[in-house]
Scaffold this active site. Structure first.
Site, PDB file in Angstrom:
ATOM      1  N   LYS A   1       0.854  -1.195   0.000  1.00 18.67           N
ATOM      2  CA  LYS A   1       0.000   0.000   0.000  1.00 18.67           C
ATOM      3  C   LYS A   1       0.884   1.237   0.000  1.00 18.67           C
ATOM      4  O   LYS A   1       1.488   1.594   1.006  1.00 18.67           O
ATOM      5  CB  LYS A   1      -0.906   0.056   1.225  1.00 18.67           C
ATOM      6  CG  LYS A   1      -1.949   1.158   1.064  1.00 18.67           C
ATOM      7  CD  LYS A   1      -2.417   1.777   2.357  1.00 18.67           C
ATOM      8  CE  LYS A   1      -1.766   3.070   2.746  1.00 18.67           C
ATOM      9  NZ  LYS A   1      -1.908   4.207   1.836  1.00 18.67           N
TER      10      LYS A   1
ATOM     11  N   GLU B   1      10.161   1.658  10.423  1.00 18.87           N
ATOM     12  CA  GLU B   1      11.102   2.741  10.111  1.00 18.87           C
ATOM     13  C   GLU B   1      10.324   4.035  10.264  1.00 18.87           C
ATOM     14  O   GLU B   1       9.448   4.334   9.451  1.00 18.87           O
ATOM     15  CB  GLU B   1      11.627   2.593   8.670  1.00 18.87           C
ATOM     16  CG  GLU B   1      12.371   1.298   8.398  1.00 18.87           C
ATOM     17  CD  GLU B   1      13.713   1.233   9.099  1.00 18.87           C
ATOM     18  OE1 GLU B   1      14.250   2.277   9.498  1.00 18.87           O
ATOM     19  OE2 GLU B   1      14.219   0.111   9.273  1.00 18.87           O
TER      20      GLU B   1
ATOM     21  N   CYS C   1      13.512  11.420   5.854  1.00 14.84           N
ATOM     22  CA  CYS C   1      13.529  11.092   7.297  1.00 14.84           C
ATOM     23  C   CYS C   1      14.898  11.359   7.909  1.00 14.84           C
ATOM     24  O   CYS C   1      15.010  11.596   9.102  1.00 14.84           O
ATOM     25  CB  CYS C   1      13.125   9.641   7.491  1.00 14.84           C
ATOM     26  SG  CYS C   1      14.096   8.499   6.494  1.00 14.84           S
TER      27      CYS C   1
ATOM     28  N   GLU D   1       9.217  16.678  14.951  1.00 16.75           N
ATOM     29  CA  GLU D   1       9.542  16.455  13.539  1.00 16.75           C
ATOM     30  C   GLU D   1       8.643  17.336  12.666  1.00 16.75           C
ATOM     31  O   GLU D   1       7.418  17.190  12.682  1.00 16.75           O
ATOM     32  CB  GLU D   1       9.351  14.987  13.157  1.00 16.75           C
ATOM     33  CG  GLU D   1       9.873  14.713  11.746  1.00 16.75           C
ATOM     34  CD  GLU D   1       9.562  13.312  11.228  1.00 16.75           C
ATOM     35  OE1 GLU D   1       8.457  12.817  11.480  1.00 16.75           O
ATOM     36  OE2 GLU D   1      10.426  12.732  10.548  1.00 16.75           O
TER      37      GLU D   1
HETATM   38  P1  NDP Z   1       2.376   8.349   7.642  1.00 16.64           P
HETATM   39  O1  NDP Z   1       2.732   7.645   8.881  1.00 16.64           O
HETATM   40  O2  NDP Z   1       1.256   9.312   7.674  1.00 16.64           O
HETATM   41  O3  NDP Z   1       2.008   7.313   6.492  1.00 16.64           O
HETATM   42  C1  NDP Z   1       2.858   6.260   6.113  1.00 16.64           C
HETATM   43  C2  NDP Z   1       2.010   5.188   5.443  1.00 16.64           C
HETATM   44  O4  NDP Z   1       1.150   4.615   6.421  1.00 16.64           O
HETATM   45  C3  NDP Z   1       1.105   5.738   4.344  1.00 16.64           C
HETATM   46  O5  NDP Z   1       0.980   4.785   3.318  1.00 16.64           O
HETATM   47  C4  NDP Z   1      -0.200   5.911   5.099  1.00 16.64           C
HETATM   48  O6  NDP Z   1      -1.317   5.948   4.253  1.00 16.64           O
HETATM   49  C5  NDP Z   1      -0.181   4.679   5.965  1.00 16.64           C
HETATM   50  N1  NDP Z   1      -1.093   4.724   7.108  1.00 16.64           N
HETATM   51  C6  NDP Z   1      -1.673   5.791   7.709  1.00 16.64           C
HETATM   52  N2  NDP Z   1      -2.487   5.380   8.709  1.00 16.64           N
HETATM   53  C7  NDP Z   1      -2.409   4.034   8.756  1.00 16.64           C
HETATM   54  C8  NDP Z   1      -3.009   3.025   9.570  1.00 16.64           C
HETATM   55  N3  NDP Z   1      -3.880   3.302  10.535  1.00 16.64           N
HETATM   56  N4  NDP Z   1      -2.698   1.748   9.335  1.00 16.64           N
HETATM   57  C9  NDP Z   1      -1.816   1.421   8.370  1.00 16.64           C
HETATM   58  N5  NDP Z   1      -1.235   2.324   7.544  1.00 16.64           N
HETATM   59  C10 NDP Z   1      -1.515   3.613   7.740  1.00 16.64           C
HETATM   60  O7  NDP Z   1       3.708   9.015   7.115  1.00 16.64           O
HETATM   61  P2  NDP Z   1       3.867  10.013   5.889  1.00 16.64           P
HETATM   62  O8  NDP Z   1       3.371   9.356   4.652  1.00 16.64           O
HETATM   63  O9  NDP Z   1       3.321  11.340   6.295  1.00 16.64           O
HETATM   64  O10 NDP Z   1       5.465  10.087   5.770  1.00 16.64           O
HETATM   65  C11 NDP Z   1       6.259  10.939   6.512  1.00 16.64           C
HETATM   66  C12 NDP Z   1       6.825  10.219   7.728  1.00 16.64           C
HETATM   67  O11 NDP Z   1       7.554   9.087   7.315  1.00 16.64           O
HETATM   68  C13 NDP Z   1       7.815  11.094   8.487  1.00 16.64           C
HETATM   69  O12 NDP Z   1       7.569  10.960   9.864  1.00 16.64           O
HETATM   70  C14 NDP Z   1       9.158  10.500   8.122  1.00 16.64           C
HETATM   71  O13 NDP Z   1      10.159  10.710   9.079  1.00 16.64           O
HETATM   72  C15 NDP Z   1       8.807   9.053   7.989  1.00 16.64           C
HETATM   73  N6  NDP Z   1       9.809   8.361   7.190  1.00 16.64           N
HETATM   74  C16 NDP Z   1      10.666   7.503   7.821  1.00 16.64           C
HETATM   75  C17 NDP Z   1      11.682   6.888   7.109  1.00 16.64           C
HETATM   76  C18 NDP Z   1      12.626   5.932   7.773  1.00 16.64           C
HETATM   77  O14 NDP Z   1      13.284   5.187   7.048  1.00 16.64           O
HETATM   78  N7  NDP Z   1      12.746   5.926   9.076  1.00 16.64           N
HETATM   79  C19 NDP Z   1      11.864   7.147   5.674  1.00 16.64           C
HETATM   80  C20 NDP Z   1      10.890   8.054   5.113  1.00 16.64           C
HETATM   81  C21 NDP Z   1       9.904   8.644   5.858  1.00 16.64           C
HETATM   82  P3  NDP Z   1      -1.936   7.377   3.845  1.00 16.64           P
HETATM   83  O15 NDP Z   1      -0.892   8.071   3.063  1.00 16.64           O
HETATM   84  O16 NDP Z   1      -3.113   7.025   3.057  1.00 16.64           O
HETATM   85  O17 NDP Z   1      -2.265   8.070   5.124  1.00 16.64           O
END
Ligand code: NDP
Length: 486
Positions: A172, A247, A281, A385
């Protein structure tokens, strides 16, 4: 206008109830695609498809699956420019970055895991009267949930090792950036990957993502995203004893020691702060500078930030494009307001105004790179963040203070240290509470190394053997030597 479908069991199909969502280009505010707003019923179909492909895919040898990874890499490489253009349009990132990182490294992920997988030898442990060997089996069907900042790159970083180790996938992507996951699905379809091995279900996190977490037939979850979503993932998946890799977010420190090569440190700090509009990130969003060089560093840093070429992401010489969405722009702006309320000083940026480009109708989600000084290292802007083009500058008087400030964070993903004394660099690195530390560089990646965070930045590691372990179950087989006297 694109009409994106789910990819389930080797077929492109709409969501079961026909619901859709719109996908926008954040640099122009144009709607560029409709995607399925899938539900649990779509995830159920994907799980059934994945299960029907599991036995055959899992029974292939690792070498056969590595051959598939090479085929995928070749096919994606042939679409390099198409992927870069699509990613740039979907995220607002500059085309140069999309070419260099997103398109290129997605190909590299498949090539890397193919080569790395083939190089691994059997793990054995000899005893006087017996020998042990480790047999690896696939976990089964795994759920891969990925964010919007590096859409195809982060997805392929999971898909490649998952397929290599014989798993089937239900993926997803973020609903904000679904387009390159669809290109991956089209590509796998074109090259004839067996139906059901790879499935994509588009839609919202709380609907599709949650359904993936809850699906009993999904045995492992690899999640990259925010820390608060990570908590939901852990809370849902852990009681089901699913394998879990998280992550999560970061608030990474860039430490400039007194003896740093100033030019290199300035360039490194700018790159760390503002690559992908600060939406990586690993971005260094807190810059800690030795007080004795702070004035000179700040002057050079601000001048360099002001040279960043912000503009139309499609232009080859644009260095910084838009942020991911108008909503995210407002979030970053709320932190700029907060920083001012907290007593900070905006040294540059802080506004949507800029020379040149705002999208065709001035509606693009653009923000000038913003640098704050005067904020306490414990302030909200310096500890939460923000994930956008905003950094805070702080000064320290000695190494202990620098380390204390760097570690004053709920996060522990990454950090960088700038010094000409490499021994000192090593000592400071050893005291950093992060999963990754760079000395005199940033985002310098060797895909064999462990990648991941400590504290609230995640659980587990990805990369090289760590990914291979996550995507497999291990059985130790102990074989007793025949008794020579019998
Ligand atoms: P989110 O946590 O909002 O979303 C990540 C994914 O999870 C999306 O596909 C999202 O879908 C999905 N999601 C949201 N709610 C749920 C749920 N209840 N159950 C399962 N899946 C869910 O992160 P962002 O997309 O806003 O990305 C930014 C974040 O990602 C930052 O905090 C960044 O630091 C982190 N990140 C970490 C990395 C690492 O390697 N540590 C690398 C890159 C980013 P939807 O988009 O539809 O909400």
């Amino acid at each position: 206008m694109l009409d994106i479908k789910n990819y389930i069991g080797g077929e492109f199909r709409p969501s079961t109830d026909g619901a859709t969502l719109e996908d926008f280009n954040p640099a122009t505010a144009e709607c560029i695609a409709n995607i399925p707003r899938s539900k649990a019923s779509d995830v159920d179909l994907a799980v059934v498809a994945a299960h029907s492909a599991q036995a055959e895919w899992g029974a292939r040898t690792l070498a056969e699956r590595a051959d598939w990874l090479v085929r995928i890499a070749d096919a994606l490489e042939a679409k390099h420019e198409h992927i870069a253009q699509t990613e740039s349009m979907d995220t607002g990132k500059p085309i140069s970055l999309a070419r260099r990182v997103d398109a290129s490294r997605s190909v590299r992920n498949f090539r890397f895991f193919a080569e790395f997988g083939r190089e691994q030898s059997d793990v054995t442990f000899e005893m006087d009267d017996a020998m042990n060997y480790v047999h690896r089996s696939p976990v089964g069907t795994v759920g891969l949930i990925t964010p919007w900042n590096l859409p195809l790159y982060l997805l392929t970083w999971k898909v490649a090792p998952a397929l290599l180790m014989g798993n089937t996938v239900v993926a997803k992507p973020s609903e904000i950036t679904p387009l390159t996951a669809n290109i991956l699905a089209e590509t796998l379809d074109e090259i004839g990957l067996p139906a059901g091995v790879f499935n994509v279900v588009h839609g919202l996190g709380p609907e599709v993502g949650q359904a993936i977490l809850e699906a009993p037939g999904i045995k492992g979850i690899s999640f990259t995203g925010g820390t608060s979503t990570g908590r939901i993932v852990a809370k849902t998946a852990a009681p089901m004893f699913k394998k879990l890799s998280l992550e999560l977010g970061g608030k990474n420190a860039t430490i400039i020691l007194k003896d740093a090569d100033l030019e290199a440190a300035v360039n490194g700090a700018v790159r760390a702060a503002f690559t992908n509009s600060g939406q990586v990130c690993l971005c260094g969003s807190r810059i800690l500078v030795d007080a004795s060089i702070a004035e000179e560093f700040t002057q050079l840093f601000v001048a360099e930030v002001e040279r960043i070429n912000i503009g139309n992401p499609a232009d080859a010489d644009t260095v910084m494009g838009s942020v991911i969405s108008p909503e995210h722009l407002e979030k970053v702006e709320s932190y700029i307001k907060l920083g001012i309320d907290e007593g900070g000083i905006v040294l540059t940026g802080g506004t949507r105004e800029m020379t040149g480009y705002h999208g065709p109708d001035g509606v693009g989600a653009f923000l000038r790179p913003t640098v704050f000084s005067g904020l306490d290292y414990t302030s909200r802007c310096a500890t939460e963040e923000i994930f956008g083009p905003m950094v805070t500058l702080h000064t320290f008087d000695n190494e202990d203070e620098a380390i204390h400030m760097a570690n004053h964070s709920e996060y522990g993903l990454a950090g960088s240290i700038w010094t000409t004394d490499l021994e000192r660099g090593r000592k400071v690195a050893a005291r950093m509470e992060t999963g990754i530390v760079w000395v005199n560089t940033w985002l310098h990646r060797d895909l064999r190394t462990p990648f991941g965070g400590v504290k609230n930045s995640g659980v587990g590691r990805e990369g090289g053997t760590w990914s291979m372990e996550f995507f497999s179950e291990m059985t130790n087989v102990c074989i007793k030597h025949p008794n020579p006297t019998s």
